[in-house]
Design an enzyme around this catalytic site. Structure first.
Site, PDB file in Angstrom:
ATOM      1  CG  MET A   1      -1.950  -1.093   1.248  1.00  0.00           C
ATOM      2  SD  MET A   1      -3.056  -1.031  -0.181  1.00  0.00           S
ATOM      3  CE  MET A   1      -3.792   0.578   0.056  1.00  0.00           C
ATOM      4  NE  ARG A   2       6.897   2.342   2.187  1.00  0.00           N
ATOM      5  CZ  ARG A   2       7.253   1.101   2.545  1.00  0.00           C
ATOM      6  NH1 ARG A   2       7.503   0.194   1.632  1.00  0.00           N
ATOM      7  NH2 ARG A   2       7.352   0.792   3.816  1.00  0.00           N
TER       8      ARG A   2
END
Length: 692
Positions: free
Chosen positions: A279-280
């Protein structure tokens, strides 16, 4: 390493081209929470110049007197280690540019116990490192790909969390560490690990311009700066001030930019469409889009903000294997984004004032002097705003047909190949770990046992003019028996230079695997070359993961070629290997002699790195007088040089001459027939030979 205030240098707005790099640096200056930027490019592309010039544009900072951690007088950190010594007064100083050298140690980066205070008074005093010095400034790491992984991890952790935590040698300290992190690297010198690459917020690929007029303008400006730096800097002073004011205005507007739910959903669709892991990417793209909107004076994130952010935040995160060149399919990006804005609501009221733009700034004389520039850079327009005739199109048109990836040529029915053929390798296979024998002392890596700067402490040694981590207990033990003779009074330990001991640590090292591949006509059968190439690619993949160096020598026709000098860059290695043609005579002796010379030079450059030579041939030397005896003599030369080797016999057919077996005897190397092993088997041979 030096930690200095930003000084006057080459102006940021005078750099020609490199719009993506200028935009990425500007976004990180507006919002350090983006997570920094990694600038990837060939040598001589103004990477370092741009980073150092950016420091001069950062706004000055106010700091508390008596604080080593640059606390803001308006909001001092209550958890600051120097909180007890904070003074009421403060002062303003330029934002710092802190440069981290490749050879920096962990102690220098995060700080450590003040050894002098500990030994003299017995007190535990923390000595700040580079992360503390870079707080509220810019931290620059040149050649970040050559920095050891665990140091890169420390930097990126601090950049992401905004704090640095130190737990070592009786020291327990946490302090603020918010800075603009910028790393630069040349991909030809090796790649960053995927997990570390992902930690950089943005990445930019730059290359030297191919347009002669643009290159000429770069030379003119550099020569003008070298001839009279003051006059050249004054020429761009107004544009520098305007750009600095624009950064300050964007920083002030950042908190008021609206990121709607529709925009967040669109960002998620883009990241999912490119199949990025984790999700970065979503978070970084959202932060970069907000910064981009603030940079352009908007209070609402639009489609163009998301597109600009995705172009910088996703190329190094998309799912790919290490042999694929980094990049982003912009057509797919436009398809996912669509034509409608993510948020149809009107801008919030009141509208933010438009920050000053470098495009409309500057005195008339500066504009007149730059009027004939063939391509506008940051001096002529805001970073990140491309020309109508994008330079990428001209670069694409200049690519010659020969540069395209060669296609495989099927072998004829009679088994004989044409004079020149190119076979493509199959997908690489996973290889097991192979190690060099014994205990080495090479560069820290992830393969063979060695005495390195990292790992577990197994002993100590006198300093003897060397530098490294101090073994505190061993130092105290060395000094303790001499305290009476030295007239010690009180509790302070009396030390002499010869008391200090360095820690001896055992870890793992990286190695060099040098392939010497026969690419002559007798090897040109497509299936045979496919097996060899697949094996080399498999070992390249393993080297990529374990920080080994890999080299490739090919011999065909009338000589040998160092196709790939020893390197850690698997992208360059894979590309050279895929393009390798086959055909012609077999200059075996020339290939072996070049291997001997390459290894000799590598021992001079890096005497501690151990090597393994893998010769892939059928042994049929057909070039030059006394071809076969000369080949055996060259093999004997390698044996006398104590080169560990493997000879892979590629001779096929019902009647065999066994020449490769004779070569292996001359080299005192292990012999194996290619007919007994496939591409995966070749990697097993190399592994077994290394572990023998």
């Amino acid at each position: 390493m030096t930690s200095t205030s930003a000084s006057t240098g080459f102006p940021f707005t005078a750099i020609v081209g490199s719009e993506d790099m200028a935009l990425a640096l500007a976004l990180c200056a507006v919002s350090p929470a983006v997570g920094g930027v990694l600038v990837r490019g060939e040598k001589g592309t103004a990477k370092s110049t741009a980073v150092r010039a950016l420091a001069a544009l950062l706004p000055a900072v106010s700091v508390l007197a008596g604080c080593r951690f640059s606390c803001d007088p308006s909001a001092p950190d209550p958890r600051c280690p120097d909180a007890d010594s904070h003074q009421a007064s403060g002062h303003t100083r330029p934002a710092r540019l802190v440069e981290l050298p490749v050879g920096a140690t962990e102690d220098r980066v995060i700080g450590s116990l003040d050894l002098q205070q500990a030994l003299a008074t017995g007190s535990t005093v923390y000595e700040p490192g580079l992360l503390a010095a870079a707080h509220r400034g810019l931290l620059y790491v040149d050649e970040v790909n050559l920095l050891h992984d665990h140091l890169v991890d420390l930097l990126l952790d601090a950049a992401a969390m905004g704090r640095s935590t130190v737990e070592r040698e009786g020291v327990s300290v946490a302090h603020a560490a918010r800075f603009v992190l910028v790393g630069t690297m040349n991909p030809e010198e090796g790649e960053l690990r995927p997990q570390l690459l992902d930690r950089f917020g943005l990445t930019v690929e730059i290359s030297a311009p191919r347009d002669p007029q643009v290159r000429a303008e770069v030379v003119r400006r550099r020569l003008a700066y070298d001839a009279d730096p003051v006059a050249f800097t004054d020429r761009f002073a107004d544009m520098e001030q305007a750009l600095s004011a624009r950064i300050i205005a964007a920083q002030a507007a950042l908190a008021h930019v609206q990121l709607s739910d529709a925009a967040i959903t669109k960002i998620a669709e883009v990241c999912a469409g490119f199949e990025v892991d984790g999700m970065r990417a979503d978070i970084v793209t959202a932060r970069a889009a907000v910064a981009h909107a603030a940079w352009h004076g908007r209070l609402r994130v639009l489609r163009e903000d998301i597109r600009a952010a995705a172009r910088l935040a996703l190329p190094h995160r998309r799912r790919r294997n290490p042999f694929d060149a980094p990049g982003l399919d912009e057509n797919l990006l436009d398809q996912i984004l669509g034509d409608t804005e993510p948020d149809p609501e009107p801008d919030p009221e009141p509208p933010a004032p438009t920050p000053p733009d470098a495009t409309d700034s500057g005195d008339d004389s500066a504009d007149q002097q730059s009027a004939n520039a063939p391509q506008s850079g940051p001096a002529d327009k805001a970073p990140g705003e491309p020309e109508a005739n994008d330079s990428k199109a001209s670069e694409a048109e200049s690519v010659e047909p020969e540069a395209a990836e060669p296609q495989s040529t099927p072998a004829p029915a009679n088994g004989k190949a044409p004079a020149n053929t190119t076979a493509s390798a199959a997908d690489p296979v996973r290889t097991k770990l192979f190690k060099a024998p014994g205990l080495g002392a090479g560069e820290a890596g992830r393969r063979s046992r060695a005495i390195t700067t990292l790992g577990r402490t197994v002993g100590s040694t006198p300093t003897a003019g060397h530098r490294g981590p101090v073994h505190l207990l061993a130092t105290i033990r060395a000094a303790a028996p001499h305290q009476v003779a030295r007239g010690r009074v009180g509790t302070a330990l009396m030390l002499r230079p010869n008391d200090f001991r360095l820690a001896v640590r055992e870890g793992r090292e990286s190695n060099l695997v040098l392939f010497c591949v026969d690419a002559s006509g007798s090897m040109a059968a497509r299936r045979r070359m496919e097996q060899v190439k697949t094996a080399v690619l498999s070992l390249l993949m393993d080297a990529y993961q374990r920080r080994d160096k890999v080299g490739l020598i090919t011999f065909r026709g009338d000589g040998a070629t160092l196709t790939l000098p020893p390197t850690s860059s698997v992208e360059v290695a894979a590309r050279r290997l895929q393009e390798l043609p086959a055909g012609g005579r077999t200059p075996l002796a020339e290939g072996l002699l070049m291997a001997a010379e390459t290894l000799r030079l590598e021992r001079i450059r890096d005497p501690k790195r151990r090597a393994l030579l893998v010769v892939v041939t059928d042994g049929r030397a057909t070039f030059g007088p006394r071809a076969l005896p000369r080949s055996l003599q060259a093999g004997g030369l390698l044996a006398d040089s104590h080169v560990a080797g493997v000879v892979v016999d590629c001779e096929t057919g019902r009647f065999r001459m066994g020449l490769a077996a004779g070569l292996s005897e001359a080299m005192r190397a292990q012999y194996i027939a290619l007919g007994e092993v496939g591409a995966a088997g070749l990697t097993d041979v190399v592994r077994a030979a290394s572990a023998a």
